[in-house]
Design a protein around this motif. Structure first.
Motif, short mmCIF file in Angstrom:
data_model
loop_
_atom_site.label_atom_id
_atom_site.label_comp_id
_atom_site.label_asym_id
_atom_site.label_seq_id
_atom_site.Cartn_x
_atom_site.Cartn_y
_atom_site.Cartn_z
N LEU A 72 0.84 -1.21 0.00
CA LEU A 72 0.00 0.00 0.00
C LEU A 72 0.87 1.26 0.00
O LEU A 72 0.56 2.23 -0.69
N GLU A 73 1.98 1.23 0.74
CA GLU A 73 2.90 2.36 0.75
C GLU A 73 3.51 2.56 -0.64
O GLU A 73 3.63 3.68 -1.13
N LYS A 74 3.91 1.45 -1.26
CA LYS A 74 4.48 1.53 -2.61
C LYS A 74 3.45 2.06 -3.60
O LYS A 74 3.77 2.89 -4.46
N LEU A 75 2.20 1.59 -3.48
CA LEU A 75 1.14 2.05 -4.38
C LEU A 75 0.94 3.56 -4.22
O LEU A 75 0.82 4.28 -5.22
N ALA A 76 0.91 4.04 -2.99
CA ALA A 76 0.76 5.48 -2.76
C ALA A 76 1.90 6.25 -3.41
O ALA A 76 1.68 7.30 -4.03
N MET A 120 -8.18 3.63 -3.52
CA MET A 120 -7.68 4.99 -3.72
C MET A 120 -8.19 5.91 -2.62
O MET A 120 -7.42 6.71 -2.07
N HIS A 121 -9.49 5.80 -2.29
CA HIS A 121 -10.04 6.64 -1.22
C HIS A 121 -9.35 6.34 0.11
O HIS A 121 -9.07 7.26 0.88
N ARG A 122 -9.08 5.07 0.35
CA ARG A 122 -8.40 4.67 1.58
C ARG A 122 -7.01 5.30 1.67
O ARG A 122 -6.55 5.67 2.75
N LEU A 123 -6.35 5.47 0.53
CA LEU A 123 -5.02 6.07 0.49
C LEU A 123 -5.05 7.59 0.39
O LEU A 123 -4.01 8.24 0.34
N GLY A 124 -6.25 8.17 0.32
CA GLY A 124 -6.37 9.62 0.26
C GLY A 124 -6.39 10.20 -1.14
O GLY A 124 -6.23 11.40 -1.32
N PHE A 125 -6.61 9.37 -2.14
CA PHE A 125 -6.69 9.83 -3.53
C PHE A 125 -8.14 9.72 -3.99
O PHE A 125 -8.92 8.97 -3.42
N SER A 126 -8.46 10.44 -5.05
CA SER A 126 -9.78 10.27 -5.65
C SER A 126 -9.59 10.07 -7.15
O SER A 126 -8.79 10.76 -7.77
#
Length: 186
Positions: A72-76, A120-126
């Motif tokens: 998840l960190e890498k994806l962000a 994406m929402h979980r990571l703060g993106f939309s």
């Protein structure tokens, strides 16, 4: 459900266990705790089978994330780099479909478009929806056409005073037959 909502729900279940220990019937527990009778009877069954411990929350329901916290960190980080860094050079927009594709390429995990949206929402993106425009579009020519040509070719609308509520015909007191209520109204 939010974490606060889950904590409140667990507190209510534990209150129900205390009431069950006092030999209070599930219907009375439902009224006291303002929950449905169905919930109270289900909790009572769980309490009878496993005591108060059976009413303790087991965490949020639903499927677990298929990506580890490290992934998840890498994806962000990948999302922060932007779409162009990963082959989408047409525009700088992350769509849910692109993110699902990126997850498949980088982590070999299949995500649906809706699953990628939630992630994406979980990571703060939309996710963004790209504008569908022709690459050769001349914005100045479009603006000139709208200002000059459109006024000449558009058909005139209805006159301001010619509107009516009726879908079948315009209402006019003068057009009513004599002797009918409202015929002399102006």
């Amino acid at each position: 459900m939010t974490a606060a909502g889950r904590r409140r729900r667990e507190t209510v279940r534990l209150q129900a266990a205390t009431l069950f220990e006092q030999k209070i019937k599930p219907s009375a527990v439902a009224r006291r705790l303002r929950v449905s009778s169905k919930s109270a009877y289900q909790w009572h069954q769980l309490w009878r089978d496993g005591g108060a411990q059976a009413l303790v929350s087991r965490g949020p329901s639903g499927s677990r994330c298929r990506l580890s916290p490290r992934c998840l960190e890498k994806l962000a980080a990948y999302l922060e780099q932007g779409p162009a860094a990963h082959g989408w050079v047409e525009d700088q927009v992350w769509t849910a479909a692109r993110v699902a594709t990126l997850i498949g390429r980088k982590f070999h995990v299949s995500y649906s478009v809706s699953g990628a949206t939630r992630l994406m929402h979980r990571l703060g993106f939309s996710p963004q929806v790209p504008a569908r425009r022709v690459a050769e579009r001349d914005e100045q020519a479009v603006t000139t056409w709208k200002e000059a040509t459109w006024e000449e070719v558009k058909e005139p609308g209805r006159p301001v005073g010619a509107t009516s509520v009726s879908k079948t015909r315009q209402v006019s007191p003068a057009g009513r037959p004599k002797g009918v209520p409202g015929a002399d109204a102006e």
